[in-house]
Enzyme design. Sequence first.
Site, PDB file in Angstrom:
ATOM      1  N   GLU A  49     -96.752 -14.054  17.153  1.00  0.00           N
ATOM      2  CA  GLU A  49     -95.753 -13.898  18.230  1.00  0.00           C
ATOM      3  C   GLU A  49     -95.193 -12.475  18.244  1.00  0.00           C
ATOM      4  OE1 GLU A  49     -92.953 -17.198  18.460  1.00  0.00           O
ATOM      5  OE2 GLU A  49     -94.599 -18.580  18.874  1.00  0.00           O
ATOM      6  N   GLU A  99    -100.320 -22.748  17.687  1.00  0.00           N
ATOM      7  CA  GLU A  99     -99.057 -23.491  17.587  1.00  0.00           C
ATOM      8  C   GLU A  99     -98.910 -24.317  18.851  1.00  0.00           C
ATOM      9  OE1 GLU A  99     -95.447 -21.431  16.440  1.00  0.00           O
ATOM     10  OE2 GLU A  99     -96.575 -20.095  15.110  1.00  0.00           O
TER      11      GLU A  99
HETATM   12  O1  AHR Z   1     -93.143 -23.371  14.576  1.00  0.00           O
HETATM   13  C1  AHR Z   1     -91.871 -22.810  14.568  1.00  0.00           C
HETATM   14  C2  AHR Z   1     -91.833 -21.412  15.155  1.00  0.00           C
HETATM   15  O2  AHR Z   1     -92.178 -21.461  16.508  1.00  0.00           O
HETATM   16  C3  AHR Z   1     -92.804 -20.430  14.578  1.00  0.00           C
HETATM   17  O3  AHR Z   1     -92.332 -19.835  13.423  1.00  0.00           O
HETATM   18  C4  AHR Z   1     -92.955 -19.423  15.668  1.00  0.00           C
HETATM   19  O4  AHR Z   1     -94.205 -18.791  15.649  1.00  0.00           O
HETATM   20  C5  AHR Z   1     -92.713 -20.227  16.926  1.00  0.00           C
HETATM   21  O5  AHR Z   1     -91.843 -19.615  17.790  1.00  0.00           O
END
Ligand code: AHR
Length: 523
Positions: free
Chosen positions: A207, A327
């Site tokens: 991110e 994710e």
């Molecule tokens: O999964 C929780 C958080 O969500 C992670 O650390 C981040 O990459 C995302 O914003």
Amino acid sequence: MKALRTTSCLCVCILAAAGAALRASASEPAGADKANRLVIHADRGRDTINRNIYGHFAEHLGRCIYEGFWVGEDSNIPNVRGIRKDVVEALRGIAIPVLRWPGGCFADEYHWMDGIGPRSARIPIVNTHWGMVTETNHFGTHEFLDLCEQLGCEPYICGNVGSGTVQEMQQWVEYITNDGQSPMTALRRQNGREKPWRVRYWGVGNENWGCGGNMRPEYYADQYRRYATYLRNFSGNRLFKIACGANGFDFRWTDVLMREAARLMDGLSLHYYCGSGRRSRSATKFGEEDWFAQLQRALRIDELVTSHCRIMDRYDPKKRIALIVDEWGAWHAVEPDTNPGFLYQQNSLRDALVAGLTLNIFNNHCDRVRMANIAQTVNVLQAMILTDKEKMILTPTYHVFEMYKVHHDAMLLPTELACADYAFGRDRIPSLNVSASRDKAGRIHLSLCNLDPNRPQTVACELRGDKASKVSGRVLTHEAMTAHNTFENPQVVKPAAFDGAKIAENGLTVDVPAKSVVVLTIE
Ligand code: AHR
């Protein structure tokens, strides 16, 4: 209302003819709902569903690593070299193929050298992203790679771009994978590991448009090129380099990354969280409005993946570069009286539907989506497992991953679906969502989700290019849409045998219960 949907990338050319093809199908099985017609193209398999689509993610966040995986060698909780046995055993039950670590946002503040050497000498730090708690560094590189060996899965390490250096990441790769003589390999040997590990998947930051440095895509693309240059292949270990991808619908990010850095990447990531309900964000106290809102948002991952793939196709028509959804999942309010920085949430039948439909969508895009990692494995967000000290329970999401194991490395079979809508207020979504595959033994597996919490759906399913003589299956459902497992009642939501599928003249008829996930084996 009847909507026609093709659920495979192979089907673009079939699309125009699909309505006619469905109408022309002979002998609709008795009792089938006229709105629900499914064609499985059993003779048109082309792409393999990479088992890594069923991958997971574990961050130094809340009780995921500490307590979830790591209890330490002196713990009363049964463990192997500090890693809890019950959790490893449960995850082996879903054949976890790949595990991403150490973050997440944590990755861009993690300095790997803090987590090697004798544990008693490791210096604690503050976990600034997640609750400002003390991070002991007791779980580091050696412990993570031991965990992956115990799980029998591939490691996927995410390096630090946001606050790290090229040299630091380069040395991490060398420490882990080089068999030769160098200061890094000497250090590894000094820390007790003679032979290198094999680590293929390597993420260059997380991110980086947000917690990983608030970068613009042009700047990150240049950073990526620089980092990727120095990540070497040592001793036969070939790195699969994954660039940080877009936040949900940020298509410009994908466009810039593909334009500027495609040559140096093997994968480009994507993150999408489908949030929670509209009225209530509680994981277990919600009504139909929240059920509908959540599933409607979860379904949007189809359009999201389609759009990112379209951009990638422009620069990489041969699909060399994988889209890695590293994710994804539901994000509810934390459970009452828990640390808001720990993201500990319960997991209900609604989350099982989120998992089922999302995995179907990934299967159907397997020509480009070759890995995905649900967030997160234990005790955080849409977890497979919840623990309370020595106790452990499996969530409804776990059961979906277990039921869908049959799709691992199987050949995707294109499908065409026409189905009734599930309407709520003025909004509507398709009631059904499916994917199909053929395994190496020739059996066909069909996973169906009925998103409608009120109405069962009967589906006439035509098997084109094959004949069914036997069908069996399992179902995950419950009378209550908020049903979930607790430490007191751990078996409330669990798979049961399913007898709602019957062989018909040219396929089968399936009675899919309301709010359910069904997986069938057709022989
Ligand atoms: O999964 C929780 C958080 O969500 C992670 O650390 C981040 O990459 C995302 O914003």
